[in-house]
Write a protein that holds these residues in place. Structure first.
Motif, short mmCIF file in Angstrom:
data_model
loop_
_atom_site.label_atom_id
_atom_site.label_comp_id
_atom_site.label_asym_id
_atom_site.label_seq_id
_atom_site.Cartn_x
_atom_site.Cartn_y
_atom_site.Cartn_z
N PHE A 174 68.00 -18.43 -19.47
CA PHE A 174 66.65 -17.97 -19.15
C PHE A 174 65.72 -18.11 -20.35
N ARG A 175 64.42 -18.10 -20.07
CA ARG A 175 63.41 -18.25 -21.11
C ARG A 175 62.32 -17.21 -20.89
N GLU A 176 61.88 -16.61 -21.97
CA GLU A 176 60.82 -15.59 -21.90
C GLU A 176 59.49 -16.20 -21.45
N ILE A 177 58.79 -15.50 -20.56
CA ILE A 177 57.44 -15.88 -20.15
C ILE A 177 56.55 -14.65 -20.26
N VAL A 178 55.27 -14.84 -20.11
CA VAL A 178 54.32 -13.72 -20.20
C VAL A 178 54.41 -12.87 -18.94
N ALA A 179 54.68 -11.59 -19.11
CA ALA A 179 54.73 -10.67 -17.97
C ALA A 179 53.32 -10.26 -17.57
N PRO A 180 53.04 -10.17 -16.26
CA PRO A 180 51.70 -9.76 -15.82
C PRO A 180 51.40 -8.34 -16.23
N ASP A 181 50.16 -8.08 -16.56
CA ASP A 181 49.74 -6.74 -16.97
C ASP A 181 48.29 -6.54 -16.54
N ASN A 182 48.11 -6.09 -15.30
CA ASN A 182 46.77 -5.83 -14.76
C ASN A 182 46.84 -4.65 -13.80
N GLU A 183 45.78 -4.40 -13.05
CA GLU A 183 45.73 -3.23 -12.18
C GLU A 183 46.79 -3.27 -11.08
N ASP A 184 47.10 -4.46 -10.57
CA ASP A 184 48.06 -4.58 -9.47
C ASP A 184 49.50 -4.76 -9.95
N PHE A 185 49.67 -5.48 -11.05
CA PHE A 185 51.01 -5.79 -11.53
C PHE A 185 51.07 -5.53 -13.04
N SER A 186 51.78 -4.48 -13.40
CA SER A 186 51.93 -4.14 -14.81
C SER A 186 53.43 -4.07 -15.13
N PHE A 187 53.92 -5.09 -15.82
CA PHE A 187 55.35 -5.18 -16.10
C PHE A 187 55.60 -5.31 -17.60
N ASP A 188 56.83 -4.95 -18.00
CA ASP A 188 57.17 -4.88 -19.42
C ASP A 188 57.70 -6.20 -19.97
N TYR A 189 58.39 -6.97 -19.13
CA TYR A 189 59.04 -8.18 -19.63
C TYR A 189 59.30 -9.12 -18.46
N ALA A 190 59.35 -10.44 -18.75
CA ALA A 190 59.56 -11.42 -17.68
C ALA A 190 60.33 -12.62 -18.22
N LEU A 191 61.15 -13.21 -17.33
CA LEU A 191 61.97 -14.37 -17.67
C LEU A 191 61.86 -15.42 -16.56
N GLU A 192 62.14 -16.66 -16.91
CA GLU A 192 62.21 -17.72 -15.92
C GLU A 192 63.44 -18.59 -16.18
N LEU A 193 63.89 -19.25 -15.09
CA LEU A 193 64.91 -20.28 -15.22
C LEU A 193 64.19 -21.62 -15.25
N PRO A 194 64.14 -22.29 -16.37
CA PRO A 194 63.39 -23.55 -16.47
C PRO A 194 63.85 -24.59 -15.43
N GLY A 195 62.86 -25.14 -14.73
CA GLY A 195 63.13 -26.19 -13.75
C GLY A 195 63.71 -25.70 -12.44
N LYS A 196 63.76 -24.37 -12.22
CA LYS A 196 64.40 -23.83 -11.01
C LYS A 196 63.44 -23.11 -10.07
N ASP A 197 62.14 -23.04 -10.39
CA ASP A 197 61.20 -22.27 -9.57
C ASP A 197 61.73 -20.86 -9.32
N PHE A 198 62.09 -20.18 -10.40
CA PHE A 198 62.67 -18.84 -10.29
C PHE A 198 62.32 -18.04 -11.53
N GLU A 199 61.86 -16.81 -11.30
CA GLU A 199 61.56 -15.91 -12.42
C GLU A 199 61.79 -14.46 -12.04
N ILE A 200 61.90 -13.61 -13.05
CA ILE A 200 62.15 -12.18 -12.85
C ILE A 200 61.18 -11.37 -13.69
N TRP A 201 60.63 -10.32 -13.08
CA TRP A 201 59.80 -9.36 -13.81
C TRP A 201 60.55 -8.05 -13.92
N PHE A 202 60.42 -7.38 -15.07
CA PHE A 202 61.10 -6.10 -15.29
C PHE A 202 60.10 -5.01 -15.66
N LYS A 203 60.38 -3.82 -15.16
CA LYS A 203 59.64 -2.63 -15.60
C LYS A 203 60.64 -1.48 -15.70
#
Length: 225
Positions: free
Chosen positions: A72-101
């Motif tokens: 996995f590779r670190e990506i920017v986690a969303p942080d706004n009024e609707d989605f505020s998360f602490d950390y995010a990862l993606e699988l490069p080339g797999k169209d797949f990511e995870i957000w954590f809070k």
């Protein structure tokens, strides 16, 4: 003859220096290589990012353990009024990511127990907040579309040292914030008097490949025993 002897002596001295230097290199290089192998977690790239260090602090506060999943590779986690998360990862080339809070509830639990001994309106039990968090996030992601909700089985909760949890399989609204992903699996885990984990896995296909990708990161975040 004298000149020849002088030249021979100089050549012999230089040869000895070269030979000595070569021997030292032969001795030093293997030691350096061995030391590198002995350093636990030694990697060729830079150390943890600032965002990952901040995330480690949050998980410690909530009595949670995080292990960076392979591939996995670190990506920017969303942080706004609707989605505020602490950390995010993606699988490069797999169209797949995870957000954590991750949220600690120790202070909320202390305040809750204090309100039980005083008159006046009490506050909601912090150990049930994970239900509100899950439903609210599922509604934000799916809108009015129906979704599949399930209580997480006891044996799975035990694996994550959790007391309760829910999963939501969602068909997503077409939103820029979610990078136009089509599907998501939302998971909430609750450790009583301790904290809450929220994880959202995004993909464009909810077939076997989607759940295979989820499994690659399924053990990266859990409560400490």
């Amino acid at each position: 003859m004298v000149i020849v002897r002088i030249i021979a002596a100089i050549f012999l001295k230089q040869f000895k220096q070269i030979l000595l230097t070569s021997m030292l290199l032969l001795l030093i290089v293997p030691v350096i290589a061995q030391n590198k192998k002995q350093v636990p977690g030694a990697v060729a790239h830079h150390g943890p990012s600032k965002k990952l260090k901040e995330f480690f602090q949050l998980v410690r506060q909530a009595n949670v353990k995080f292990e960076y999943p392979n591939g996995f590779r670190e990506i920017v986690a969303p942080d706004n009024e609707d989605f505020s998360f602490d950390y995010a990862l993606e699988l490069p080339g797999k169209d797949f990511e995870i957000w954590f809070k991750v949220s600690s509830q120790k202070e909320e639990w202390f305040n809750y127990t204090r309100t039980q001994t005083t008159k006046g309106p009490g506050m909601e039990n912090p150990d049930s907040v994970y239900l509100d968090i899950g439903k609210a996030m599922a509604s934000t992601l799916a809108g009015d579309q129906a979704y599949f909700e399930r209580s997480i089985p006891g044996d799975v909760l035990t694996r994550y040292h959790a007391d309760a949890g829910k999963s939501y399989l969602l068909t997503l609204l077409d939103l820029p914030d979610t990078r136009h992903y089509k599907y998501a699996l939302l998971i909430t885990l609750q450790r009583n008097h301790t904290g809450t984990i929220l994880a959202i896995c995004f993909g464009n296909d909810k077939g076997p490949e989607f759940f295979k990708n989820i499994n690659k990161a399924s053990h990266c975040l859990k409560f400490k025993s």
